[in-house]
Design a protein around this motif. Structure first.
Motif, PDB file in Angstrom:
ATOM      1  N   CYS A  88     -20.778 -11.993  -2.896  1.00 20.33           N
ATOM      2  CA  CYS A  88     -20.099 -11.835  -4.179  1.00 20.33           C
ATOM      3  C   CYS A  88     -18.586 -11.917  -3.949  1.00 20.33           C
ATOM      4  CB  CYS A  88     -20.470 -10.506  -4.830  1.00 20.33           C
ATOM      5  SG  CYS A  88     -19.977  -9.071  -3.859  1.00 20.33           S
ATOM      6  N   SER A  89     -17.850 -12.007  -5.024  1.00 21.91           N
ATOM      7  CA  SER A  89     -16.396 -12.078  -4.936  1.00 21.91           C
ATOM      8  C   SER A  89     -15.823 -10.805  -4.322  1.00 21.91           C
ATOM      9  CB  SER A  89     -15.804 -12.269  -6.335  1.00 21.91           C
ATOM     10  OG  SER A  89     -16.305 -13.452  -6.915  1.00 21.91           O
ATOM     11  N   VAL A  90     -14.703 -10.975  -3.604  1.00 19.55           N
ATOM     12  CA  VAL A  90     -14.080  -9.850  -2.907  1.00 19.55           C
ATOM     13  C   VAL A  90     -12.601  -9.776  -3.276  1.00 19.55           C
ATOM     14  CG1 VAL A  90     -13.502  -8.893  -0.631  1.00 19.55           C
ATOM     15  CG2 VAL A  90     -15.676 -10.085  -0.974  1.00 19.55           C
ATOM     16  N   LEU A  91     -12.148  -8.586  -3.629  1.00 18.77           N
ATOM     17  CA  LEU A  91     -10.736  -8.327  -3.916  1.00 18.77           C
ATOM     18  C   LEU A  91     -10.228  -7.273  -2.946  1.00 18.77           C
ATOM     19  CD1 LEU A  91      -8.129  -8.413  -5.695  1.00 18.77           C
ATOM     20  CD2 LEU A  91      -9.206  -6.622  -7.096  1.00 18.77           C
ATOM     21  N   ALA A  92      -9.096  -7.543  -2.317  1.00 14.56           N
ATOM     22  CA  ALA A  92      -8.436  -6.557  -1.464  1.00 14.56           C
ATOM     23  C   ALA A  92      -7.000  -6.417  -1.933  1.00 14.56           C
ATOM     24  CB  ALA A  92      -8.482  -6.982  -0.002  1.00 14.56           C
ATOM     25  N   ILE A  93      -6.586  -5.185  -2.160  1.00 10.76           N
ATOM     26  CA  ILE A  93      -5.205  -4.892  -2.550  1.00 10.76           C
ATOM     27  C   ILE A  93      -4.666  -3.921  -1.504  1.00 10.76           C
ATOM     28  CG2 ILE A  93      -3.672  -4.014  -4.332  1.00 10.76           C
ATOM     29  CD1 ILE A  93      -5.932  -4.531  -6.365  1.00 10.76           C
ATOM     30  N   HIS A  94      -3.567  -4.289  -0.877  1.00 10.02           N
ATOM     31  CA  HIS A  94      -3.046  -3.485   0.236  1.00 10.02           C
ATOM     32  C   HIS A  94      -1.524  -3.485   0.180  1.00 10.02           C
ATOM     33  CE1 HIS A  94      -4.201  -2.061   4.447  1.00 10.02           C
ATOM     34  NE2 HIS A  94      -2.935  -1.737   4.283  1.00 10.02           N
ATOM     35  N   SER A  95      -0.936  -2.376   0.533  1.00 10.83           N
ATOM     36  CA  SER A  95       0.521  -2.287   0.544  1.00 10.83           C
ATOM     37  C   SER A  95       1.081  -2.523   1.940  1.00 10.83           C
ATOM     38  CB  SER A  95       0.987  -0.921   0.042  1.00 10.83           C
ATOM     39  OG  SER A  95       2.403  -0.842   0.118  1.00 10.83           O
ATOM     40  N   ALA A  96       2.162  -3.259   1.991  1.00  5.63           N
ATOM     41  CA  ALA A  96       2.830  -3.518   3.263  1.00  5.63           C
ATOM     42  C   ALA A  96       3.395  -2.237   3.868  1.00  5.63           C
ATOM     43  CB  ALA A  96       3.944  -4.543   3.068  1.00  5.63           C
ATOM     44  N   LEU A  97       3.649  -1.220   3.049  1.00  6.42           N
ATOM     45  CA  LEU A  97       4.211   0.045   3.521  1.00  6.42           C
ATOM     46  C   LEU A  97       3.153   1.095   3.847  1.00  6.42           C
ATOM     47  CD1 LEU A  97       7.269   0.423   1.107  1.00  6.42           C
ATOM     48  CD2 LEU A  97       7.205  -0.589   3.394  1.00  6.42           C
TER      49      LEU A  97
ATOM     50  N   LYS B 236       5.868  -1.966  -2.366  1.00  7.62           N
ATOM     51  CA  LYS B 236       6.573  -0.685  -2.459  1.00  7.62           C
ATOM     52  C   LYS B 236       5.689   0.547  -2.281  1.00  7.62           C
ATOM     53  CE  LYS B 236       9.646  -2.671  -5.927  1.00  7.62           C
ATOM     54  NZ  LYS B 236      10.032  -2.599  -7.332  1.00  7.62           N
ATOM     55  N   SER B 237       4.407   0.422  -2.409  1.00  9.10           N
ATOM     56  CA  SER B 237       3.508   1.578  -2.397  1.00  9.10           C
ATOM     57  C   SER B 237       3.154   2.015  -0.982  1.00  9.10           C
ATOM     58  CB  SER B 237       2.220   1.243  -3.153  1.00  9.10           C
ATOM     59  OG  SER B 237       2.511   0.973  -4.503  1.00  9.10           O
ATOM     60  N   GLY B 238       2.570   3.204  -0.906  1.00 10.53           N
ATOM     61  CA  GLY B 238       2.041   3.719   0.354  1.00 10.53           C
ATOM     62  C   GLY B 238       0.541   3.488   0.397  1.00 10.53           C
ATOM     63  N   HIS B 239      -0.194   4.424   0.984  1.00 10.75           N
ATOM     64  CA  HIS B 239      -1.634   4.268   1.171  1.00 10.75           C
ATOM     65  C   HIS B 239      -2.444   4.471  -0.112  1.00 10.75           C
ATOM     66  CE1 HIS B 239      -5.426   4.219   3.290  1.00 10.75           C
ATOM     67  NE2 HIS B 239      -5.736   5.404   2.793  1.00 10.75           N
ATOM     68  N   ILE B 240      -2.024   5.382  -0.949  1.00 11.53           N
ATOM     69  CA  ILE B 240      -2.802   5.694  -2.152  1.00 11.53           C
ATOM     70  C   ILE B 240      -2.244   4.870  -3.314  1.00 11.53           C
ATOM     71  CG2 ILE B 240      -3.688   7.529  -3.632  1.00 11.53           C
ATOM     72  CD1 ILE B 240      -3.049   9.456  -1.290  1.00 11.53           C
ATOM     73  N   ILE B 241      -2.629   3.613  -3.354  1.00 13.07           N
ATOM     74  CA  ILE B 241      -2.021   2.648  -4.277  1.00 13.07           C
ATOM     75  C   ILE B 241      -2.301   2.929  -5.746  1.00 13.07           C
ATOM     76  CG2 ILE B 241      -1.870   0.820  -2.559  1.00 13.07           C
ATOM     77  CD1 ILE B 241      -4.404  -0.407  -3.782  1.00 13.07           C
ATOM     78  N   THR B 242      -3.384   3.619  -6.041  1.00  9.78           N
ATOM     79  CA  THR B 242      -3.691   3.925  -7.444  1.00  9.78           C
ATOM     80  C   THR B 242      -2.836   5.063  -7.981  1.00  9.78           C
ATOM     81  OG1 THR B 242      -5.486   5.392  -6.761  1.00  9.78           O
ATOM     82  CG2 THR B 242      -6.075   3.098  -7.325  1.00  9.78           C
ATOM     83  N   GLU B 243      -2.127   5.744  -7.109  1.00  2.00           N
ATOM     84  CA  GLU B 243      -1.273   6.858  -7.511  1.00  2.00           C
ATOM     85  C   GLU B 243       0.208   6.556  -7.315  1.00  2.00           C
ATOM     86  OE1 GLU B 243      -2.175   9.946  -8.782  1.00  2.00           O
ATOM     87  OE2 GLU B 243      -4.193   9.134  -8.975  1.00  2.00           O
ATOM     88  N   ASP B 244       0.530   5.445  -6.704  1.00  2.00           N
ATOM     89  CA  ASP B 244       1.917   5.142  -6.363  1.00  2.00           C
ATOM     90  C   ASP B 244       2.581   4.294  -7.446  1.00  2.00           C
ATOM     91  OD1 ASP B 244       4.234   5.140  -4.752  1.00  2.00           O
ATOM     92  OD2 ASP B 244       3.063   4.873  -2.933  1.00  2.00           O
ATOM     93  N   CYS B 245       3.806   3.876  -7.195  1.00  2.00           N
ATOM     94  CA  CYS B 245       4.634   3.225  -8.212  1.00  2.00           C
ATOM     95  C   CYS B 245       4.124   1.854  -8.650  1.00  2.00           C
ATOM     96  CB  CYS B 245       6.070   3.118  -7.722  1.00  2.00           C
ATOM     97  SG  CYS B 245       6.263   2.106  -6.250  1.00  2.00           S
ATOM     98  N   GLU B 246       3.266   1.220  -7.881  1.00  2.13           N
ATOM     99  CA  GLU B 246       2.730  -0.085  -8.263  1.00  2.13           C
ATOM    100  C   GLU B 246       1.315   0.021  -8.833  1.00  2.13           C
ATOM    101  OE1 GLU B 246       4.537  -3.323  -5.345  1.00  2.13           O
ATOM    102  OE2 GLU B 246       3.777  -1.577  -4.238  1.00  2.13           O
ATOM    103  N   ASN B 247       0.931   1.213  -9.276  1.00  2.01           N
ATOM    104  CA  ASN B 247      -0.443   1.409  -9.752  1.00  2.01           C
ATOM    105  C   ASN B 247      -0.771   0.544 -10.963  1.00  2.01           C
ATOM    106  OD1 ASN B 247       1.077   2.926 -11.564  1.00  2.01           O
ATOM    107  ND2 ASN B 247      -0.285   4.686 -11.500  1.00  2.01           N
ATOM    108  N   LYS B 248       0.189   0.267 -11.816  1.00  2.00           N
ATOM    109  CA  LYS B 248      -0.083  -0.601 -12.969  1.00  2.00           C
ATOM    110  C   LYS B 248      -0.438  -2.009 -12.505  1.00  2.00           C
ATOM    111  CE  LYS B 248       2.510   2.005 -16.330  1.00  2.00           C
ATOM    112  NZ  LYS B 248       3.659   2.070 -17.212  1.00  2.00           N
TER     113      LYS B 248
END
Length: 103
Positions: free
Chosen positions: A43-52, A80-92
């Protein structure tokens, strides 16, 4: 962005101030099992990861995504985000990318 997140996340019980040694063994076992099964994903795969992200190396995610050449895949690198991307500044952006992917 992520400088203030750790204290906020800790208060909300979604982050820890230390990691137990047993978790490394468990994580290593999980990775080994996952890599054996990865070829079965069709199936399709999405990965979202922060460089920081200081918890998980972004190069590991990029390497993992190379395994999905036979399926539709999308990799999104946050800046710009850290590990918890759903809670950080790029969550939108994270939520927009997820919606875009599942449509």
């Amino acid at each position: 962005c992520s400088k203030d997140l750790n204290s906020k996340a800790y208060k909300r019980k979604i982050a820890y101030d230390y990691v137990l040694i047993e978790q490394f063994h468990s994580t290593k076992k999980f990775i080994k099992t996952t890599l054996k099964q990865i070829s079965k994903i069709n199936c399709s795969v999405l990965a979202i990861h922060s460089a920081l992200d200081k918890t998980t190396c972004i190069s590991a995610t990029k390497s993992l995504m190379k395994q999905f050449q036979n399926v539709k895949n999308r990799f999104v690198e946050l800046k710009k985000s850290g590990h918890i991307i759903t809670e950080d500044c790029e969550n939108k952006q994270v939520f927009k990318e997820i919606l875009r992917f599942i449509k």
